[in-house]
Design a protein around this motif. Structure first.
Motif, short mmCIF file in Angstrom:
data_model
loop_
_atom_site.label_atom_id
_atom_site.label_comp_id
_atom_site.label_asym_id
_atom_site.label_seq_id
_atom_site.Cartn_x
_atom_site.Cartn_y
_atom_site.Cartn_z
N LYS A 172 -1.73 11.37 -3.85
CA LYS A 172 -1.56 11.20 -2.41
C LYS A 172 -0.81 9.89 -2.16
O LYS A 172 -0.72 9.03 -3.04
N VAL A 173 -0.29 9.75 -0.95
CA VAL A 173 0.43 8.54 -0.57
C VAL A 173 -0.32 7.85 0.56
O VAL A 173 -1.15 8.46 1.23
N ALA A 174 -0.02 6.58 0.77
CA ALA A 174 -0.67 5.83 1.84
C ALA A 174 -0.28 6.43 3.19
O ALA A 174 0.88 6.80 3.41
N ASN A 175 -1.23 6.52 4.07
CA ASN A 175 -0.99 7.10 5.39
C ASN A 175 -0.68 5.98 6.37
O ASN A 175 -1.50 5.60 7.18
N ARG A 176 0.54 5.44 6.28
CA ARG A 176 0.96 4.39 7.18
C ARG A 176 1.83 4.97 8.28
O ARG A 176 2.65 5.83 8.03
N ARG A 177 1.63 4.47 9.48
CA ARG A 177 2.46 4.92 10.58
C ARG A 177 3.70 4.05 10.65
O ARG A 177 3.61 2.83 10.69
N GLU A 178 4.84 4.67 10.65
CA GLU A 178 6.11 3.94 10.70
C GLU A 178 6.31 3.38 12.10
O GLU A 178 6.15 4.07 13.08
#
Length: 65
Positions: free
Chosen positions: A16-22
């Protein structure tokens, strides 16, 4: 001779990847701001003559926030 790199764990892709909001880097309300500044320039920087353009710019800023 180049140094050897020894990673602390094996190099592998994560599941999985980090769930960062751009963050949006797009400038907003540029059109409204340029219309307001053009009105100011036409009317010798008189706020009363450009009340509608100023209101439109502030509405756009409030919507963007």
């Amino acid at each position: 001779r180049p140094p050897e790199l020894r990673p602390p764990r094996t190099l592998a892709l994560a599941d999985k990847v980090a769930n960062r909001r751009e963050q949006s880097t797009e400038a907003t309300c540029i059109t409204e701001m340029s219309v307001m500044m053009a009105c100011w320039k036409r009317n010798d920087f008189n706020d009363a003559a450009c009340a509608e353009e100023i209101r439109m710019f502030y509405d756009c800023v409030a919507k963007a926030e």
